[in-house]
Design an enzyme around this catalytic site. Structure first.
Site, PDB file in Angstrom:
ATOM      1  N   ARG A   1       1.414   9.558   6.763  1.00 48.51           N
ATOM      2  CA  ARG A   1       2.547   8.819   6.394  1.00 48.51           C
ATOM      3  C   ARG A   1       3.946  10.038   5.817  1.00 48.51           C
ATOM      4  O   ARG A   1       2.803  11.417   4.985  1.00 48.51           O
ATOM      5  CB  ARG A   1       2.466   8.851   4.738  1.00 48.51           C
ATOM      6  CG  ARG A   1       3.411   8.200   4.435  1.00 48.51           C
ATOM      7  CD  ARG A   1       3.276   6.987   3.198  1.00 48.51           C
ATOM      8  NE  ARG A   1       2.751   6.018   3.642  1.00 48.51           N
ATOM      9  CZ  ARG A   1       2.822   5.066   2.431  1.00 48.51           C
ATOM     10  NH1 ARG A   1       3.579   4.976   1.631  1.00 48.51           N
ATOM     11  NH2 ARG A   1       2.201   3.257   3.752  1.00 48.51           N
TER      12      ARG A   1
ATOM     13  N   HIS B   1       5.978   0.910  10.713  1.00 46.11           N
ATOM     14  CA  HIS B   1       5.016   0.739  10.136  1.00 46.11           C
ATOM     15  C   HIS B   1       4.267  -0.170  10.990  1.00 46.11           C
ATOM     16  O   HIS B   1       3.968  -0.961  10.329  1.00 46.11           O
ATOM     17  CB  HIS B   1       5.353   0.565   8.700  1.00 46.11           C
ATOM     18  CG  HIS B   1       4.139   0.522   7.639  1.00 46.11           C
ATOM     19  ND1 HIS B   1       3.309   1.009   7.540  1.00 46.11           N
ATOM     20  CD2 HIS B   1       4.705   0.049   6.503  1.00 46.11           C
ATOM     21  CE1 HIS B   1       2.735   0.734   6.611  1.00 46.11           C
ATOM     22  NE2 HIS B   1       3.369   0.913   5.462  1.00 46.11           N
TER      23      HIS B   1
ATOM     24  N   GLN C   1       1.328  -1.945   8.660  1.00 45.27           N
ATOM     25  CA  GLN C   1       1.580  -2.836   7.800  1.00 45.27           C
ATOM     26  C   GLN C   1       2.203  -3.971   8.726  1.00 45.27           C
ATOM     27  O   GLN C   1       1.470  -5.603   8.695  1.00 45.27           O
ATOM     28  CB  GLN C   1       2.766  -2.451   7.733  1.00 45.27           C
ATOM     29  CG  GLN C   1       3.875  -3.548   6.996  1.00 45.27           C
ATOM     30  CD  GLN C   1       3.225  -4.141   5.193  1.00 45.27           C
ATOM     31  OE1 GLN C   1       2.535  -3.288   4.317  1.00 45.27           O
ATOM     32  NE2 GLN C   1       2.217  -5.496   5.306  1.00 45.27           N
TER      33      GLN C   1
ATOM     34  N   ASP D   1      11.645  -6.271   2.268  1.00 44.61           N
ATOM     35  CA  ASP D   1      11.572  -5.366   1.765  1.00 44.61           C
ATOM     36  C   ASP D   1      12.265  -4.321   0.754  1.00 44.61           C
ATOM     37  O   ASP D   1      13.698  -4.663   0.393  1.00 44.61           O
ATOM     38  CB  ASP D   1      11.049  -4.222   3.400  1.00 44.61           C
ATOM     39  CG  ASP D   1      11.158  -3.035   2.994  1.00 44.61           C
ATOM     40  OD1 ASP D   1      10.250  -2.785   1.915  1.00 44.61           O
ATOM     41  OD2 ASP D   1      11.143  -2.484   3.361  1.00 44.61           O
TER      42      ASP D   1
ATOM     43  N   CYS E   1       6.129  -6.291   2.478  1.00 41.54           N
ATOM     44  CA  CYS E   1       5.295  -5.645   1.942  1.00 41.54           C
ATOM     45  C   CYS E   1       4.425  -4.550   1.036  1.00 41.54           C
ATOM     46  O   CYS E   1       3.418  -4.205   1.412  1.00 41.54           O
ATOM     47  CB  CYS E   1       5.900  -4.967   4.076  1.00 41.54           C
ATOM     48  SG  CYS E   1       7.379  -3.477   2.736  1.00 41.54           S
TER      49      CYS E   1
ATOM     50  N   ARG F   1      -3.845  -5.604   4.832  1.00 40.76           N
ATOM     51  CA  ARG F   1      -5.054  -3.754   5.112  1.00 40.76           C
ATOM     52  C   ARG F   1      -5.489  -3.623   5.316  1.00 40.76           C
ATOM     53  O   ARG F   1      -6.053  -2.994   6.862  1.00 40.76           O
ATOM     54  CB  ARG F   1      -3.178  -3.113   4.099  1.00 40.76           C
ATOM     55  CG  ARG F   1      -2.278  -3.566   3.879  1.00 40.76           C
ATOM     56  CD  ARG F   1      -1.342  -3.013   5.445  1.00 40.76           C
ATOM     57  NE  ARG F   1      -1.327  -1.666   5.281  1.00 40.76           N
ATOM     58  CZ  ARG F   1      -0.702  -1.102   5.138  1.00 40.76           C
ATOM     59  NH1 ARG F   1       0.332  -1.365   4.620  1.00 40.76           N
ATOM     60  NH2 ARG F   1      -0.672   0.636   5.747  1.00 40.76           N
TER      61      ARG F   1
HETATM   62  N1  NVA Z   1      10.815  -0.224   3.951  1.00 41.23           N
HETATM   63  C1  NVA Z   1       9.567   0.981   2.857  1.00 41.23           C
HETATM   64  C2  NVA Z   1       8.614   0.468   2.893  1.00 41.23           C
HETATM   65  C3  NVA Z   1       7.162   0.974   1.936  1.00 41.23           C
HETATM   66  C4  NVA Z   1       6.058  -0.046   2.634  1.00 41.23           C
HETATM   67  C5  NVA Z   1      10.105   2.377   2.280  1.00 41.23           C
HETATM   68  O1  NVA Z   1      10.280   3.255   3.929  1.00 41.23           O
HETATM   69  O2  NVA Z   1       9.662   2.875   1.488  1.00 41.23           O
HETATM   70  N1   CP Z   2       2.947  -1.437   2.135  1.00 40.45           N
HETATM   71  C1   CP Z   2       3.005  -0.317   1.716  1.00 40.45           C
HETATM   72  O1   CP Z   2       2.493   0.505   3.347  1.00 40.45           O
HETATM   73  O2   CP Z   2       2.061   0.232   0.473  1.00 40.45           O
HETATM   74  P1   CP Z   2       1.975   1.381  -0.153  1.00 40.45           P
HETATM   75  O3   CP Z   2       3.042   1.788   0.221  1.00 40.45           O
HETATM   76  O4   CP Z   2       1.451   1.178  -1.021  1.00 40.45           O
HETATM   77  O5   CP Z   2       0.188   2.405   0.718  1.00 40.45           O
END
Ligand code: NVA
Ligand code: CP
Length: 301
Positions: free
Chosen positions: A101, A128, A131, A220, A260, A288
């Protein structure tokens, strides 16, 4: 040749359908207490530069259920202490797969280029993909197969980018409604439009427009991880895009609501909606686990 899982763009429609079917099968079997161990003897490194609840835990559990082992890198930022090239080469001598990540998609691509083992995108600023694959399963479980229209309301960031590429591949219609200045990346939109054959993709600044005939309403966070200092500026601009019971009425009467997570209740979605009968957000979260097992099986078959 090793396979990576960095974006939906790199998958064929057949790959997507294969992963979906496998995930549905693995989910059914796990509910019956049946578990296979195709990753027995394999180890995986997880390196997360941003916080995570769902992705981290579901990957660890997925790997454990498939018989593999997990090691989490203690440092939170990649490429500061040594080059991505050297990290990739080193990790490839220890583990069978790397789950990352990160911020820049280019970090993932660089690690994938230099690693001898599969690399999985556990979220970047651009995409993502795990997801959205889980979301596909959730939509199919609730609405069956065949064309659907998704209305995405909010920030034109990683989730909307992945949805654009996904909908273009599977033939869903998608309308992305964002405040002015927060539209999705123009290059990704152009690529998705080029790829789209059976799907209608639309970018608009009108949530009302996006919601017309929508089967799915997806939102989101307005302020993604890493952009927290923009939160106050964004709040008033994004308020008209809040998924609340009034906006919900503009979609089809049987429309379902997706997020998400993590959700900022009272901002992009109200309590009434996220806890209401049309919400399927925790089914998304559950999937997931199943879809990541299927992705791992696909990469290591
Ligand atoms: N758009 C959000 C998604 C989190 C799963 C982020 O990048 O923080
Ligand atoms: N939706 C998602 O990726 O959640 P987290 O940021 O908690 O992993």
């Amino acid at each position: 040749m090793k396979k990576d899982f960095l974006s939906i763009k790199n998958l064929s429609k057949q790959n997507i359908e294969y992963i979906l079917e496998l995930s549905i099968k693995l989910k059914k079997e796990s509910k019956e207490g049946i578990y296979y161990k195709p990753l027995e003897g394999k180890s995986f490194a997880l390196a997360f530069e941003k916080p995570s609840t769902r992705t981290y835990v579901s990957f660890v559990v997925a790997i454990q259920q498939l018989g593999g082992n997990v090691v989490t890198l203690p440092q939170s930022s990649l490429g500061n202490r040594e080059s991505l090239h050297d990290i990739s080469q080193t990790l490839s001598r220890y583990v069978d797969g790397i789950i990352i990540r990160t911020f820049a998609q280019s970090t993932l691509e660089s690690i994938a280029e230099h690693a001898a083992v599969p690399v999985i995108n556990a979220l970047s600023d651009k995409y993502h993909p795990c997801q959205i694959m889980a979301d596909y399963q959730t939509i199919v479980e609730h609405k069956g197969i065949g064309k659907k229209k998704i209305a995405y309301l909010g920030d034109g960031f990683n989730i909307s980018h992945t949805l654009l590429e996904f909908c273009a591949k599977v033939g869903y219609d998608l309308s992305v409604a964002t405040p002015k200045g927060y539209e999705p990346d123009a290059g990704i939109v152009a690529g998705a439009l080029q790829e789209a054959k059976d799907s209608k993709l639309e970018i608009t600044n009108s949530p009302e427009q996006a919601l017309i005939k929508a089967d799915i309403i997806y939102t989101d966070t307005w302020t993604s991880m890493g952009k927290e200092n923009e939160s106050a500026k964004r709040m008033p601009l994004f308020l008209p895009f809040q998924v609340n019971s009034n906006l919900l009425k503009l979609a089809k009467s049987d429309a379902l609501v997706m997020h998400c997570l993590p959700a900022h209740r009272g901002q992009e979605i109200t309590d009434e909606v996220i806890d209401g009968p049309q919400s399927i957000v925790f089914d998304q979260a559950e999937n997931r686990l199943h879809i990541q097992k299927a992705i791992l099986c696909y990469l290591f078959e």
